[in-house]
Design a protein around this motif. Structure first.
Motif, PDB file in Angstrom:
ATOM      1  N   LEU A  48      91.615  20.378 119.768  1.00  6.56           N
ATOM      2  CA  LEU A  48      92.465  21.337 120.468  1.00  6.56           C
ATOM      3  C   LEU A  48      92.668  22.601 119.636  1.00  6.56           C
ATOM      4  O   LEU A  48      92.705  23.717 120.175  1.00  6.56           O
ATOM      5  N   GLY A  49      92.801  22.439 118.318  1.00  6.73           N
ATOM      6  CA  GLY A  49      92.973  23.613 117.464  1.00  6.73           C
ATOM      7  C   GLY A  49      91.759  24.517 117.483  1.00  6.73           C
ATOM      8  O   GLY A  49      91.881  25.747 117.594  1.00  6.73           O
ATOM      9  N   THR A  78      89.083  29.367 119.154  1.00 11.87           N
ATOM     10  CA  THR A  78      87.874  30.009 119.690  1.00 11.87           C
ATOM     11  C   THR A  78      88.192  30.847 120.923  1.00 11.87           C
ATOM     12  O   THR A  78      87.786  32.018 121.022  1.00 11.87           O
ATOM     13  N   ILE A  79      88.934  30.249 121.870  1.00 11.57           N
ATOM     14  CA  ILE A  79      89.296  30.986 123.090  1.00 11.57           C
ATOM     15  C   ILE A  79      90.198  32.165 122.754  1.00 11.57           C
ATOM     16  O   ILE A  79      90.090  33.247 123.355  1.00 11.57           O
ATOM     17  N   GLY A  80      91.093  31.978 121.777  1.00 13.13           N
ATOM     18  CA  GLY A  80      91.992  33.067 121.394  1.00 13.13           C
ATOM     19  C   GLY A  80      91.243  34.262 120.843  1.00 13.13           C
ATOM     20  O   GLY A  80      91.569  35.418 121.149  1.00 13.13           O
ATOM     21  N   ILE A  81      90.219  33.990 120.024  1.00 17.21           N
ATOM     22  CA  ILE A  81      89.423  35.092 119.465  1.00 17.21           C
ATOM     23  C   ILE A  81      88.605  35.770 120.561  1.00 17.21           C
ATOM     24  O   ILE A  81      88.544  37.008 120.649  1.00 17.21           O
ATOM     25  N   ILE A  82      87.979  34.955 121.432  1.00 16.23           N
ATOM     26  CA  ILE A  82      87.151  35.518 122.503  1.00 16.23           C
ATOM     27  C   ILE A  82      87.987  36.333 123.485  1.00 16.23           C
ATOM     28  O   ILE A  82      87.586  37.417 123.925  1.00 16.23           O
ATOM     29  N   SER A  83      89.180  35.813 123.831  1.00 19.85           N
ATOM     30  CA  SER A  83      90.021  36.468 124.843  1.00 19.85           C
ATOM     31  C   SER A  83      90.961  37.508 124.249  1.00 19.85           C
ATOM     32  O   SER A  83      91.736  38.124 124.974  1.00 19.85           O
ATOM     33  N   ASN A  84      90.934  37.666 122.920  1.00 17.66           N
ATOM     34  CA  ASN A  84      91.796  38.635 122.235  1.00 17.66           C
ATOM     35  C   ASN A  84      93.284  38.313 122.429  1.00 17.66           C
ATOM     36  O   ASN A  84      94.116  39.202 122.584  1.00 17.66           O
ATOM     37  N   PHE A  97      94.840  32.273 129.653  1.00 14.10           N
ATOM     38  CA  PHE A  97      95.863  31.667 130.507  1.00 14.10           C
ATOM     39  C   PHE A  97      95.471  30.239 130.883  1.00 14.10           C
ATOM     40  O   PHE A  97      96.272  29.305 130.765  1.00 14.10           O
ATOM     41  N   TRP A  98      94.230  30.060 131.340  1.00 11.68           N
ATOM     42  CA  TRP A  98      93.786  28.727 131.754  1.00 11.68           C
ATOM     43  C   TRP A  98      93.647  27.788 130.553  1.00 11.68           C
ATOM     44  O   TRP A  98      93.937  26.589 130.655  1.00 11.68           O
ATOM     45  N   ALA A  99      93.240  28.320 129.433  1.00 10.04           N
ATOM     46  CA  ALA A  99      93.155  27.493 128.223  1.00 10.04           C
ATOM     47  C   ALA A  99      94.541  26.998 127.811  1.00 10.04           C
ATOM     48  O   ALA A  99      94.702  25.854 127.363  1.00 10.04           O
ATOM     49  N   ALA A 100      95.550  27.851 127.979  1.00 12.17           N
ATOM     50  CA  ALA A 100      96.920  27.459 127.636  1.00 12.17           C
ATOM     51  C   ALA A 100      97.412  26.332 128.534  1.00 12.17           C
ATOM     52  O   ALA A 100      98.089  25.402 128.072  1.00 12.17           O
ATOM     53  N   LEU A 101      97.086  26.382 129.825  1.00 14.40           N
ATOM     54  CA  LEU A 101      97.508  25.322 130.743  1.00 14.40           C
ATOM     55  C   LEU A 101      96.829  23.995 130.409  1.00 14.40           C
ATOM     56  O   LEU A 101      97.454  22.925 130.461  1.00 14.40           O
ATOM     57  N   VAL A 102      95.546  24.054 130.058  1.00 14.13           N
ATOM     58  CA  VAL A 102      94.835  22.834 129.654  1.00 14.13           C
ATOM     59  C   VAL A 102      95.474  22.242 128.397  1.00 14.13           C
ATOM     60  O   VAL A 102      95.702  21.027 128.295  1.00 14.13           O
ATOM     61  N   LEU A 134     104.250  29.437 126.401  1.00 20.87           N
ATOM     62  CA  LEU A 134     104.512  30.812 125.974  1.00 20.87           C
ATOM     63  C   LEU A 134     103.239  31.656 126.005  1.00 20.87           C
ATOM     64  O   LEU A 134     103.282  32.848 126.333  1.00 20.87           O
ATOM     65  N   VAL A 135     102.113  31.044 125.662  1.00 23.72           N
ATOM     66  CA  VAL A 135     100.842  31.768 125.722  1.00 23.72           C
ATOM     67  C   VAL A 135     100.543  32.182 127.157  1.00 23.72           C
ATOM     68  O   VAL A 135     100.123  33.325 127.420  1.00 23.72           O
ATOM     69  N   ALA A 136     100.752  31.257 128.096  1.00 23.70           N
ATOM     70  CA  ALA A 136     100.512  31.576 129.505  1.00 23.70           C
ATOM     71  C   ALA A 136     101.410  32.727 129.957  1.00 23.70           C
ATOM     72  O   ALA A 136     100.970  33.639 130.678  1.00 23.70           O
TER      73      ALA A 136
END
Length: 385
Positions: free
Chosen positions: A42-43, A48-54, A137-142, A182-184
């Motif tokens: 999960l980390g 990875t998604i955080g870097i890609i999605s800024n 957003f979707w990564a945060a929900l997952v 909070l990320v979402a």
């Protein structure tokens, strides 16, 4: 004389299910590995998604998973080492390994949190040029759904086993789930035109992580410094002990926690007219009452003292014992166990292995004679453990 007992499993078969303690122990062995691989995946996923999605908020959320990852390592280490029996070098066992590992965890995650805090602060002052993408957003929900399931699993295991490491990890997982929400919210805010919301939430998440690290470090330092159990637990111990028939009062109570177990040292006053044999059932009743009444496994040490004037008599006889041992203790006697009543003194000696059997008998006889010469009445027995 102290009487110590260390139960192998939980102090009671919870909810009356005889098979439950073993099931809980098996779960405790698995939970560390489950959380380890889950948090690692999960980390890396959020980072990875955080870097890609800024999304700085999602990157900050990955720190929660990093904290969970290191906490899982602590659980694995503690569950492994706490099963080891005490040794001559570590006579109290390895319960404090949790606190040492927790301190290392705090340092590692703290460095990562400070790095991200600096990065998020720079973004706020420099201005946001690329808002977070919807994929964050979707990564945060997952991540939220996955953390909720893991939290329920780890919380159950932590409460059943009474493990501070597992319970701490479950709280970290809960914090991870909240951070995902909070990320979402941050992504929705950036899409609504509030571009600074993402780095601001990242800063809030980092601040919360530092706050949790502070409490975790405080608990670890308290464990290493042998901090006493909470007052409500000490009061429960006093209530259980004084309810036992034959106990006049508690004259001293010392407690400490070490990992998944507690150590309880209690001195109780008994009727000074009781013979030595009559004190054993009371001592055993106190021990059994504590082990059955306390959920968390404990080492119980009980010290007996006569009430009233008998206490002064016991003090003078203790002095006679100390004077007798002073001549032979150094280099010969490793430990001694003492029981004193108005009519007798019973002393048991544990010798170092290099002391030969013949010398041991001579020391026992000499110590017994020395004690007899320093007390007015009463029988004296000195034996080897």
């Amino acid at each position: 004389m102290p009487d110590a007992v260390m139960p192998r499993e939980a102090a009671a078969a919870l909810k009356g299910d005889a098979a439950l303690p073993q099931k809980c122990l098996d779960c405790g062995q698995r939970i560390g590995w489950v959380e380890l691989f889950f948090s690692l995946f999960l980390g890396l996923f959020k980072l990875t998604i955080g870097i890609i999605s800024n999304s700085h908020a999602l990157i900050a959320s990955s720190l929660y998973s990093a904290q969970d990852f290191f906490s899982s390592i602590i659980v694995i280490i503690s569950m492994k080492y706490q099963k080891r029996p005490p040794t001559e070098d570590y006579p109290y066992g390895f319960g404090k390994i949790e606190y040492v590992a927790a301190g290392a965890l705090c340092l590692a995650v703290f460095l990562g949190a400070i790095t991200l805090l600096i990065a998020a602060t720079r973004v706020i002052f420099a201005g946001v040029t690329h808002p977070a993408h919807w994929v964050a957003f979707w990564a945060a929900l997952v991540a939220f759904g996955a953390n909720v399931m893991l939290y329920r699993y780890s919380e159950c295991a932590g409460h059943r086993l009474g493990s501070p490491a597992i319970l701490t990890t479950s709280e970290h997982v809960k914090g991870d789930a909240v951070s995902s929400i909070l990320v979402a919210v941050a992504v929705l805010g950036t899409k609504a035109g509030i571009h600074h919301l993402d780095p601001l939430i990242a800063i809030l998440e980092v601040a919360h992580i530092i706050f949790m690290l502070y409490h975790m470090l405080k608990q670890s330092v308290g464990g290493l410094m042998d901090a006493a159990l909470p007052e409500e637990e000490q009061e429960q111990i006093r209530t259980l002990v004084t309810a036992v028939d034959g106990v006049e009062q508690i004259t001293d109570l010392k407690t400490r926690a070490y990992g998944q177990s507690n150590e309880i040292c209690v001195e109780i006053e008994l009727d000074p007219s009781l013979a030595l044999a009559a004190t054993a059932p009371i001592r055993n009743a106190v021990k059994d009452t504590l082990l059955k009444g306390l959920v968390k496994p404990s080492t119980v040490k009980i010290y007996l003292a006569p009430a009233g004037e008998g206490r002064a008599l016991a003090s003078s006889r203790q002095q006679a014992v100390r004077e007798a041992l002073a001549r032979y203790y150094l280099g010969h006697v490793k430990r001694h166990h003492l029981e004193i009543t108005p009519s007798s003194v019973a002393l048991r000696l544990t010798f170092y292995s290099q002391v030969l059997p013949g010398m041991r008998k001579q020391i026992c006889a000499a110590v017994g004679t020395n004690i007899e010469n320093n007390i007015e009445d009463g029988t004296v027995s000195v034996s080897e453990v």
